[in-house]
Design a protein around this motif. Structure first.
Motif, PDB file in Angstrom:
ATOM      1  N   UNK A  45       3.093 -19.350 -10.177  1.00  0.00           N
ATOM      2  CA  UNK A  45       3.524 -20.082  -8.979  1.00  0.00           C
ATOM      3  C   UNK A  45       5.039 -20.057  -8.848  1.00  0.00           C
ATOM      4  N   UNK A  46       5.738 -20.198  -9.991  1.00  0.00           N
ATOM      5  CA  UNK A  46       7.202 -20.180  -9.968  1.00  0.00           C
ATOM      6  C   UNK A  46       7.714 -18.823  -9.501  1.00  0.00           C
ATOM      7  N   UNK A  47       7.096 -17.739  -9.995  1.00  0.00           N
ATOM      8  CA  UNK A  47       7.510 -16.401  -9.581  1.00  0.00           C
ATOM      9  C   UNK A  47       7.215 -16.168  -8.102  1.00  0.00           C
TER      10      UNK A  47
ATOM     11  N   UNK B  72      -4.317 -25.710 -21.772  1.00  0.00           N
ATOM     12  CA  UNK B  72      -2.910 -25.962 -21.438  1.00  0.00           C
ATOM     13  C   UNK B  72      -2.134 -24.648 -21.376  1.00  0.00           C
ATOM     14  N   UNK B  73      -2.497 -23.699 -22.241  1.00  0.00           N
ATOM     15  CA  UNK B  73      -1.854 -22.382 -22.207  1.00  0.00           C
ATOM     16  C   UNK B  73      -2.154 -21.684 -20.887  1.00  0.00           C
ATOM     17  N   UNK B  74      -3.401 -21.777 -20.441  1.00  0.00           N
ATOM     18  CA  UNK B  74      -3.751 -21.166 -19.154  1.00  0.00           C
ATOM     19  C   UNK B  74      -2.968 -21.845 -18.019  1.00  0.00           C
ATOM     20  N   UNK B  75      -2.809 -23.155 -18.095  1.00  0.00           N
ATOM     21  CA  UNK B  75      -2.058 -23.885 -17.065  1.00  0.00           C
ATOM     22  C   UNK B  75      -0.592 -23.458 -17.048  1.00  0.00           C
ATOM     23  N   UNK B  76      -0.011 -23.198 -18.239  1.00  0.00           N
ATOM     24  CA  UNK B  76       1.373 -22.722 -18.298  1.00  0.00           C
ATOM     25  C   UNK B  76       1.519 -21.381 -17.592  1.00  0.00           C
ATOM     26  N   UNK B  77       0.569 -20.489 -17.794  1.00  0.00           N
ATOM     27  CA  UNK B  77       0.645 -19.173 -17.165  1.00  0.00           C
ATOM     28  C   UNK B  77       0.442 -19.264 -15.661  1.00  0.00           C
TER      29      UNK B  77
ATOM     30  N   UNK C 207       6.742 -17.833 -23.118  1.00  0.00           N
ATOM     31  CA  UNK C 207       5.541 -17.563 -22.331  1.00  0.00           C
ATOM     32  C   UNK C 207       4.890 -16.239 -22.699  1.00  0.00           C
ATOM     33  N   UNK C 208       5.657 -15.291 -23.227  1.00  0.00           N
ATOM     34  CA  UNK C 208       5.028 -14.062 -23.716  1.00  0.00           C
ATOM     35  C   UNK C 208       4.099 -14.370 -24.889  1.00  0.00           C
ATOM     36  N   UNK C 209       4.521 -15.291 -25.753  1.00  0.00           N
ATOM     37  CA  UNK C 209       3.669 -15.689 -26.875  1.00  0.00           C
ATOM     38  C   UNK C 209       2.428 -16.422 -26.374  1.00  0.00           C
ATOM     39  N   UNK C 210       2.603 -17.268 -25.360  1.00  0.00           N
ATOM     40  CA  UNK C 210       1.462 -17.981 -24.778  1.00  0.00           C
ATOM     41  C   UNK C 210       0.497 -16.985 -24.136  1.00  0.00           C
ATOM     42  N   UNK C 211       1.039 -16.005 -23.436  1.00  0.00           N
ATOM     43  CA  UNK C 211       0.199 -14.985 -22.785  1.00  0.00           C
ATOM     44  C   UNK C 211      -0.574 -14.182 -23.842  1.00  0.00           C
ATOM     45  N   UNK C 212       0.075 -13.907 -24.960  1.00  0.00           N
ATOM     46  CA  UNK C 212      -0.578 -13.172 -26.044  1.00  0.00           C
ATOM     47  C   UNK C 212      -1.688 -14.013 -26.663  1.00  0.00           C
ATOM     48  N   UNK C 213      -1.450 -15.288 -26.834  1.00  0.00           N
ATOM     49  CA  UNK C 213      -2.468 -16.197 -27.367  1.00  0.00           C
ATOM     50  C   UNK C 213      -3.705 -16.220 -26.470  1.00  0.00           C
ATOM     51  N   UNK C 214      -3.502 -16.323 -25.162  1.00  0.00           N
ATOM     52  CA  UNK C 214      -4.632 -16.357 -24.228  1.00  0.00           C
ATOM     53  C   UNK C 214      -5.394 -15.037 -24.265  1.00  0.00           C
TER      54      UNK C 214
END
Length: 309
Positions: A77-79, A67-72, A3-10
């Motif tokens: 929500x999980x946190x 989809x990346x935004x949805x993952x974040x 998710x850090x990579x996904x956050x960096x991509x966004x």
């Protein structure tokens, strides 16, 4: 997926430049490039086309972005579901009609925005095990440090001494009494089929019977509160004990009697148990509420087992 990579991509997609994304995330531009390269390798596609003036999303990058935004958002929500103050406070009560549930409802009325998850475990041993495992935040039980050696990290405080009453049908010898003493119950049959050997309530009522010479019968199957009340209502010989705050409803024609016990008044010692390292703010609020609303009873007028004092 990292998710850090996904956050960096966004961040890079929003900024349009790896350098600006690095500043937003407080990491180096090299770290941004490495994370995105790792993500592209994981996905098997290129997400950006690099250019001197910045980075532009490829067609695959544009497809992946929502989809990346949805993952974040899912991560947030999980946190939030376990973040102190956001997760519901999970509290064990011995029974939903009994005094601890009444205490918890009083807390909720005073703190209506507090989310509660109420559960009912079998006995104090199950409650302590759940506290140690972290599956509940607190439990109302009749235990104190004097009663048993609680495991390290588990704390307890007595929060409510509930008077015990006698429940009879209209044909019982004591039905017309405005109050009775525990000693006057010697020779009368007290029927409590819900008592289970080894539980904290069995230990309490064993001590009560021994102190005042009472006969408490636990014979017969326990079919629940309503069948017990039906039997008591029709009997001239059987009575039972109930807590003053136990919520009971019966048909008007049964004409049951709740008779206070006096000189002394037996009280059932409800304690709150919790883990000392539990930082949930609603647990702190619950403890403060119980401490502020606790009614002190004159010790000379009440009785409880020595282990509860």
């Amino acid at each position: 997926m990292d998710l850090d990579a996904v956050r960096t991509f966004v961040a890079a997609a929003d900024a349009g430049r790896f350098q600006d994304a690095a500043a937003t995330l407080s990491i180096t531009q090299q770290a941004v490039s490495k994370r995105i390269a790792t993500l592209e390798s994981r996905l098997g596609v290129l997400l950006f086309t690099r250019a001197p003036r910045g980075a532009r999303l490829t067609i695959d990058g544009q497809a992946f972005l929502p989809h990346a935004r949805a993952l974040l958002r899912a991560e947030e929500r999980a946190l939030a579901s376990v973040r102190p103050g956001r997760r519901a406070l999970r509290v064990d009560v011995i029974g939903r009609r009994l005094a601890p549930a009444v205490l918890l409802r009083g807390f909720h009325r005073a703190n209506p925005d507090t989310e509660l998850d109420v559960v009912t475990l079998f006995d104090a041993d199950a409650a302590v095990a759940a506290l140690r495992a972290g599956t509940i935040d607190a439990s109302f039980r009749a235990v104190t440090m004097a009663a048993r050696k609680l495991p390290d990290g588990i704390e307890a405080a007595r929060v409510y001494d509930e008077p015990v009453q006698l429940l009879t049908g209209p044909g019982h010898e004591l039905a017309a009494a405005r109050s009775v003493t525990p000693a006057e119950l010697a020779g009368h049959r007290i029927w409590m089929p819900g008592i289970v050997d080894g539980t904290e309530w069995a230990v309490y009522y064993d001590a009560l019977a021994a102190r005042f010479g009472l006969t408490i019968e636990a014979t017969g199957p326990d079919f629940g509160t309503e069948p017990l009340v039906d039997t008591i209502a029709d009997s001239a010989a059987l009575a039972t004990f109930v807590g003053e705050d136990t919520r009971l409803v019966w048909p008007a024609d049964q004409d049951l009697r709740r008779i206070p016990l006096r000189d002394p008044t037996p009280v059932y010692p409800h304690s709150l148990l919790w883990r000392g390292d539990n930082a949930h703010p609603s647990l702190t609020a619950l403890r403060a509420h119980l401490a502020a609303t606790r009614t002190e009873r004159r010790e000379a007028e009440t009785w409880m087992p020595a282990w509860a004092r």
